[in-house]
Design an enzyme around this catalytic site. Structure first.
Site, PDB file in Angstrom:
ATOM      1  N   HIS B 132      43.532  41.772  47.340  1.00 33.49           N
ATOM      2  CA  HIS B 132      42.280  41.815  46.583  1.00 33.49           C
ATOM      3  C   HIS B 132      41.529  43.061  47.043  1.00 33.49           C
ATOM      4  O   HIS B 132      41.649  43.459  48.202  1.00 33.49           O
ATOM      5  CB  HIS B 132      41.502  40.548  46.933  1.00 33.49           C
ATOM      6  CG  HIS B 132      40.255  40.310  46.144  1.00 33.49           C
ATOM      7  ND1 HIS B 132      39.077  40.945  46.423  1.00 33.49           N
ATOM      8  CD2 HIS B 132      40.000  39.488  45.100  1.00 33.49           C
ATOM      9  CE1 HIS B 132      38.138  40.516  45.586  1.00 33.49           C
ATOM     10  NE2 HIS B 132      38.678  39.637  44.770  1.00 33.49           N
ATOM     11  N   ASP B 209      43.388  37.179  55.097  1.00 33.80           N
ATOM     12  CA  ASP B 209      42.496  36.861  53.987  1.00 33.80           C
ATOM     13  C   ASP B 209      42.965  35.521  53.421  1.00 33.80           C
ATOM     14  O   ASP B 209      43.974  35.447  52.725  1.00 33.80           O
ATOM     15  CB  ASP B 209      42.569  37.974  52.934  1.00 33.80           C
ATOM     16  CG  ASP B 209      41.718  37.647  51.708  1.00 33.80           C
ATOM     17  OD1 ASP B 209      41.144  36.536  51.652  1.00 33.80           O
ATOM     18  OD2 ASP B 209      41.645  38.506  50.802  1.00 33.80           O
ATOM     19  N   GLN B 212      42.297  32.577  49.048  1.00 32.85           N
ATOM     20  CA  GLN B 212      43.051  31.724  48.115  1.00 32.85           C
ATOM     21  C   GLN B 212      43.856  30.653  48.842  1.00 32.85           C
ATOM     22  O   GLN B 212      44.305  29.689  48.219  1.00 32.85           O
ATOM     23  CB  GLN B 212      44.007  32.576  47.255  1.00 32.85           C
ATOM     24  CG  GLN B 212      43.307  33.546  46.318  1.00 32.85           C
ATOM     25  CD  GLN B 212      42.508  32.861  45.217  1.00 32.85           C
ATOM     26  OE1 GLN B 212      42.714  31.688  44.905  1.00 32.85           O
ATOM     27  NE2 GLN B 212      41.571  33.588  44.642  1.00 32.85           N
ATOM     28  N   LYS B 235      35.228  28.910  46.681  1.00 34.57           N
ATOM     29  CA  LYS B 235      36.572  28.578  46.177  1.00 34.57           C
ATOM     30  C   LYS B 235      37.105  27.285  46.787  1.00 34.57           C
ATOM     31  O   LYS B 235      38.164  26.806  46.390  1.00 34.57           O
ATOM     32  CB  LYS B 235      37.547  29.730  46.468  1.00 34.57           C
ATOM     33  CG  LYS B 235      37.172  31.028  45.738  1.00 34.57           C
ATOM     34  CD  LYS B 235      38.286  32.045  45.800  1.00 34.57           C
ATOM     35  CE  LYS B 235      37.821  33.465  45.703  1.00 34.57           C
ATOM     36  NZ  LYS B 235      37.788  34.004  44.329  1.00 34.57           N
ATOM     37  N   CYS B 375      40.468  41.955  40.319  1.00 34.91           N
ATOM     38  CA  CYS B 375      40.180  42.667  41.572  1.00 34.91           C
ATOM     39  C   CYS B 375      41.458  42.977  42.342  1.00 34.91           C
ATOM     40  O   CYS B 375      41.458  42.991  43.577  1.00 34.91           O
ATOM     41  CB  CYS B 375      39.215  41.896  42.462  1.00 34.91           C
ATOM     42  SG  CYS B 375      37.641  41.566  41.675  1.00 34.91           S
TER      43      CYS B 375
END
Ligand SMILES: Cc1ncc(COP(=O)(O)O)c(C=O)c1O
Lengths: 165, 419
Positions: B132, B209, B212, B235, B375
């Protein structure tokens, strides 16, 4: 699907828009030109590279050509095609007026009655104004045109009347 | 019946009030944009409202009963998050604004770091081509500022990390390896632990990261091999305005402060200050208090459903969606084709219809998907596409919603006369 939603969709995707999308006018990058700009829509990544060719005529500066290469959705592609139809052959003053009329239509949230005499096929974009997310698509190449033409006008040496003959 | 679906799916859906609303023309909402932001269960909404109605005060600096209640609620949220990601210590959990801020906190403080963590000319930072933008740009800024070199893992044609030159890419010069656990565009679940092992061999720190991953995989920060791990509240069925940076005590204590201000200090004199210990060292100013309370309720909600069960549900829905999408002529799925190696986000293209137009037609049927570059422009460029459409599911997604999507896509093709 309910007919209300379908009507909205049909208002957005007028036949004229789909026609321009499938068969865009004046597409491709051409010489000569005095300015080339590259504009992107940062939210969706649609891109246009656009060139303008201005010449000095007896009545002032004329938009002799607008050529472009672009990737994007039906709305952005069709609006580029319509833009070229509307401004090529017009004086820059007229072209900027048409630009302003189109801008006003797009920013009117669906409340502006489009003027067919000025906008011709461009009136098909009246439905787009009701979809805020798509207004940027419709304006991408118009903003690019304004930018490129303004660059040439700001630097008159760039415009070469001899070259156009 | 599809195996792996949450058995209480209908009950779970009732927890999310927004799923009951209708859109223009009375269409029911089919929300397939959860990788963008998830919907919120009533308990999260209630926790935030209750906090604002009954316990609101500033934290840490209000010497009254409400102040004590607010501080306790805020610190409780930290405990809940720590347990959700199996953090060895609650003090290693730092609240930020979102995942982007968490990643920027790391990249910025590394730019200012001295000693072992300092980065300079000749040093390398390794990322991947499927990141991202939030996990690309901060590292570009860092390496540009410090004269270091940015390198990245390329991708294979089926949308996985190309690990064939793992040992060359991660070498003695590598100071940081930062990568996404689950791709928001390709859906790929990356072998983070394997890459972390190599990074640690050469003494690099590993930044994960998990924006997700945290919503759909059981997270154990130690097991995955992270030194730092970021995710975002909105999220994981929590509110916007709050994110999390977890870091190992060893690394966090070596990093200098990020923002200066209230809360992050021990003492301030006019000529210099000393800083609070972790986590407060990295939390300058009044934090997002109601948001933290909401996030605490959110991770508790997910923990109660069970992250193994959420993961199984996502895989079941993803498998069902891959099968359904395969029936749409001219549709190409980007990324791995088997549900087992991917999370609940599927990006695709349809021949002859631009993603914007796909999303528009679906929206007219009440189906919310994302269109654009999500993104992740470099990942799109890698596959020679400028943009794509993306459907993303979550624990409240039903097979019937996937059916609606597939039907909507068939309709889209006929609307644009491509089939
Ligand atoms: C993989 C990944 N990383 C980072 C982010 C950034 O999250 P936020 O925008 O909440 O900072 C996102 C979400 O958009 C994401 O999908």
């Amino acid at each position: 699907m309910t007919s209300a939603a379908n009507q909205d969709l049909d208002a957005l995707y007028q036949e004229i828009i789909l026609d321009h999308y499938k068969n865009p006018h004046h597409k491709g990058l051409r010489d000569p030109f005095e300015a080339e700009v590259h504009h992107v829509n940062p939210t969706c990544g649609d891109e246009v590279t656009l060139r303008v060719h201005l010449t000095e005529g007896p009545e002032g500066t004329v938009v002799s050509d607008v050529s472009y290469d672009s990737v994007g959705c039906s709305i952005s592609q069709a609006s580029t095609s319509v833009l070229t139809d509307l401004v090529i052959g017009k004086s820059t003053d007229e072209a900027f007026e048409i630009h302003q009329t189109f801008l006003t239509l797009m920013q009117g949230k669906g409340t502006v009655e489009p003027d067919e005499d000025v906008l011709e096929d461009g009136i098909a974009f009246a439905g787009v104004a009701k979809f805020p997310a798509r207004v940027k698509c419709a304006l991408l190449s118009w903003m690019a045109f304004k930018d490129a033409a303004a660059q040439v006008l700001a630097d008159p040496n760039a415009s070469n009347p001899e070259e156009s003959k | 019946m599809i195996e792996g679906l949450l058995p209480e799916l209908e009950v779970i859906r009732k927890d999310f009030p927004i799923l009951e609303r209708t859109l223009a023309g009375g269409q029911p909402l089919v929300y397939l944009d959860s990788a963008n932001t998830s919907q919120k269960p009533q308990c999260v909404i209630d926790a935030m409202v209750d906090h604002l109605e009954r316990h609101n005060a500033n934290v840490a600096r209000a010497m009254h009963q409400l102040g004590a209640e607010a501080s306790e609620a805020f610190e409780d949220a930290r405990d809940k998050v720590a347990s959700f990601i199996k953090a060895p210590s609650r003090d290693e959990v730092i609240f930020t604004k979102n995942a982007s801020e968490a990643l920027n906190l790391v990249a910025n403080t590394l730019a200012w770091a001295t000693g072992d963590l300092a980065i300079g000319p000749g040093d390398e930072v390794v990322i991947t081509e499927m990141e991202h933008h939030s996990n690309i740009v901060p590292w570009q800024l860092l390496t540009e500022r410090k004269g270091a070199t940015l390198r990245w893992f390329g991708l294979t044609d089926d949308g996985r990390l190309d690990l064939s030159d793992l040992d060359r890419l991660i070498n003695e010069r590598t100071k940081v390896v930062s990568l996404t656990w689950v791709s928001n565009m390709l859906g790929t679940i990356n072998p983070v632990a394997e890459i972390a092992r190599r990074a640690h061999e050469v003494g690099a720190i590993v930044v994960v990261d998990a924006a997700q991953a945290a919503p759909q995989l059981p997270v154990d920060v130690t097991e995955v091999g992270a030194d730092l791990l970021a995710f975002t509240g909105h999220k994981v069925v929590g509110p916007t305005g709050i994110g999390v940076l977890w870091g190992s005590r060893r690394v966090l204590e070596q990093l200098p402060p990020f923002l200066g201000g209230g809360e992050m200090i021990e003492t301030v004199r006019m000529d210099r200050s000393t800083y609070a210990g972790i986590p407060h060292k990295f939390e300058a100013g009044t934090p997002p208090i109601a948001e933290a309370v909401g996030l605490g309720a959110a991770v508790d909600y997910l923990a109660a459903v069970g992250m193994e069960a959420v993961h199984a549900h996502e895989q079941a829905i993803t498998g069902y969606a891959l099968e359904g999408l395969a029936t749409v002529p001219g549709l190409t799925v980007l990324g791995p084709q088997d549900a087992a190696s991917r999370g609940g986000a599927i990006s695709f293209e349809i021949d002859g219809v631009h993603p914007h137009d796909v999303a528009q037609v679906l929206d007219s049927r009440g189906i919310a998907v994302r269109a654009g570059h999500h993104c992740a422009k470099p990942a799109h460029a890698r596959f020679g596409v400028q943009s794509s459409s993306r459907m993303s599911s979550y624990l409240y997604t039903t097979p019937a919603e996937i059916d609606a999507l597939v039907e909507g896509l068939l309709y889209t093709r006929s609307y644009f006369k491509v089939g």
